[in-house]
Write a protein that holds these residues in place. Structure first.
Motif, PDB file in Angstrom:
ATOM      1  N   TYR A  15       0.839  -1.204   0.000  1.00 26.41           N
ATOM      2  CA  TYR A  15       0.000   0.000   0.000  1.00 26.41           C
ATOM      3  C   TYR A  15       0.874   1.254   0.000  1.00 26.41           C
ATOM      4  N   THR A  16       1.858   1.257   0.894  1.00 30.06           N
ATOM      5  CA  THR A  16       2.713   2.439   1.008  1.00 30.06           C
ATOM      6  C   THR A  16       3.429   2.733  -0.300  1.00 30.06           C
ATOM      7  N   LYS A  21       0.294   6.112  -6.596  1.00 33.99           N
ATOM      8  CA  LYS A  21       0.148   5.841  -8.024  1.00 33.99           C
ATOM      9  C   LYS A  21      -1.310   5.444  -8.331  1.00 33.99           C
ATOM     10  N   LEU A  22      -1.833   4.516  -7.537  1.00 33.90           N
ATOM     11  CA  LEU A  22      -3.182   4.040  -7.824  1.00 33.90           C
ATOM     12  C   LEU A  22      -4.223   5.117  -7.501  1.00 33.90           C
ATOM     13  N   PHE A  23      -3.944   5.941  -6.490  1.00 33.54           N
ATOM     14  CA  PHE A  23      -4.893   7.005  -6.178  1.00 33.54           C
ATOM     15  C   PHE A  23      -4.922   8.030  -7.309  1.00 33.54           C
TER      16      PHE A  23
ATOM     17  N   TRP B  67       1.286   8.286 -15.697  1.00 35.53           N
ATOM     18  CA  TRP B  67       0.188   8.708 -14.839  1.00 35.53           C
ATOM     19  C   TRP B  67       0.742   9.312 -13.575  1.00 35.53           C
ATOM     20  N   PRO B  68       0.472  10.599 -13.296  1.00 35.49           N
ATOM     21  CA  PRO B  68       1.061  11.200 -12.105  1.00 35.49           C
ATOM     22  C   PRO B  68       0.433  10.636 -10.829  1.00 35.49           C
ATOM     23  N   ALA B  69       1.277  10.415  -9.859  1.00 31.64           N
ATOM     24  CA  ALA B  69       0.777   9.981  -8.561  1.00 31.64           C
ATOM     25  C   ALA B  69       0.132  11.165  -7.856  1.00 31.64           C
ATOM     26  N   VAL B  70      -0.846  10.869  -7.041  1.00 27.74           N
ATOM     27  CA  VAL B  70      -1.474  11.889  -6.210  1.00 27.74           C
ATOM     28  C   VAL B  70      -1.397  11.365  -4.786  1.00 27.74           C
TER      29      VAL B  70
END
Lengths: 170, 258
Positions: A15-16, A21-23, B67-70
């Motif tokens: 998760y960390t 990236k996934l968010f 894809w940029p991380a948020v």
């Protein structure tokens, strides 16, 4: 023998390492923070449950995770039956496939190939394909955003995809 | 994205003359309604079409890099609560039986550039696919960081021995390794970092069973960088007496950024 607790620790590490990236993926496609959080939560539940289905020969881990996130976010977005006429405003810009990208970020052959081929398309074709990928939108939404008839949008994109295929297969 | 005004279509721009790109359209998610249903039926009915969709997915997946991380909210506690909820048991039964580690490792050996690889394998290799009992241990808040993370697939010299995945967390100054079965019971496996100058420096001993976590000294942290080599040597129990490798290298791999 691993204990459940060790699995959780590994899952927390995963998760960390990957949540931002996934968010980023969920946020861009869902278009709102709360929905993106809910989708992200579901994405990690899916990852936990389906880790056994991961096939290393088919995709890199991060691609597998990113694909789950994109698909989940698209499912949510389409279930809303609300079309966003434009991209969300406060999401970070997607990098353009400018040459600097190929120099700095992408040392991978497959990435070079795709970006090189995308660069060979007409701007409107490339733009539509990128928008479809990053915003998770359909032909109908693309046509609406560009204010062109649906048939025209399909034609642009199909020609673009055909040209892309020719380049990728070359 | 483009703000280009609609241009006059070039000649022959009618939809009828556009090529059949349904595989790409499905992979990209452009289709909806009947068109999507038709394409999905073709995936099931036409193996060639299914392969084509798969190829497109693979090509397009390269775009994920852009894809940029948020910065993500800390949802891990919520995720854990959901995992612990027993009502989800029916869903859990749908999970595939986890493949054994030995089958997975060879296929993963080439994925050294992805830290998630090692962690996924940990998850894949877990013995039972049902959520474990809630842990009494308090969970520390998780903050997604952008500290550089480096990974290495430490490949054994001997065929048939499992690769060890190493993940270096720069923020914690710690390196975590998956289980290593590289030496017999009468020896220790010692991990070394070999930076650009070629001199090995000991990072510590690998546990005989289970994964190993090593917190590095400040000097060793400075030696950990992309391109540095991690190597495992066979040493006497408790490690090399000289401070330099005394036994053969049994596995090695190069650190690369995630």
């Amino acid at each position: 023998m691993r204990t459940g607790e060790e699995d959780r620790a590994a899952f927390r590490d995963l998760y960390t390492l990957t949540a931002s990236k996934l968010f980023g993926i969920c946020y861009r496609i869902c278009g709102e923070r709360q929905a993106a959080e809910d989708v992200l939560h579901d994405v990690y539940l899916t990852i936990w449950k389906r880790a056994g289905a991961y096939e290393p020969s088919r995709a890199s881990p991060i691609t597998w995770l990113a694909t789950i996130a994109r698909n989940r976010a698209i499912d949510w977005q389409r279930a809303q039956k609300v079309r966003r006429a434009s991209p969300i405003e406060d999401a970070p810009e997607i990098l353009d496939t400018a040459p600097l990208v190929s120099e700095t970020m992408l040392d991978d052959e497959a990435a070079h190939l795709l970006h090189g081929c995308l660069d060979g398309l007409e701007e409107r074709q490339r733009s539509a394909i990128r928008t479809a990928f990053f915003d998770g939108v359909t032909y109908a939404e693309l046509a609406e955003r560009q204010a062109v008839p649906l048939g025209t949008m399909k034609s642009w994109v199909r020609r673009g995809l055909a040209k892309l295929k020719e380049c990728l297969d070359a | 994205m483009s703000d280009l005004p609609p241009l006059d279509p070039p000649e022959g721009d009618g939809p009828d003359e556009a090529p059949d790109m349904a595989a790409a359209e499905l992979a990209l998610g452009l289709l909806d309604g009947d068109e999507r249903a038709v394409a999905i039926r073709r995936v099931l009915a036409e193996p060639g079409f299914a392969r084509s969709v798969d190829r497109w997915r693979t090509h397009l997946a390269q775009l994920f890099d852009l894809w940029p991380a948020v910065e993500a909210p800390d949802l891990f506690a919520r995720i854990e609560r959901s995992l612990d909820r027993p009502v989800e048991a029916p869903v859990a039964t749908l999970a595939l039986a986890p493949p054994t580690k030995s089958r997975l490792w060879p296929a993963l050996a080439g994925l050294s550039s992805i830290a998630a690889a090692g962690l996924l394998v940990v998850l894949v290799a877990r013995p039972v696919p049902v959520p474990p009992a809630p842990s009494a241990r308090p969970t520390a808040p998780v903050v997604a960081t952008r500290a550089p993370t480096l990974v290495a697939a430490i490949d054994p010299e001997t065929a048939g021995v499992a690769t060890v995945t190493a993940v270096y967390d720069a923020q914690a100054g710690a390196i975590r390794l998956t289980e290593a079965k590289l030496v017999g019971d009468d020896h220790s496996a010692e991990l070394w970092v070999i930076p650009a100058d070629g001199t090995p420096h000991s990072l510590g001993l690998l546990r005989a069973r289970g994964g190993t976590a090593l917190t590095l000294s400040r000097d060793n942290r400075a030696r950990i960088a992309a391109g540095a080599v991690l190597a495992v040597t066979v040493e006497p129990i408790k490690g090399s007496p000289t401070g330099l490798p005394t036994g053969p290298v049994v596995a090695k791999g190069t650190l690369s950024p995630v």
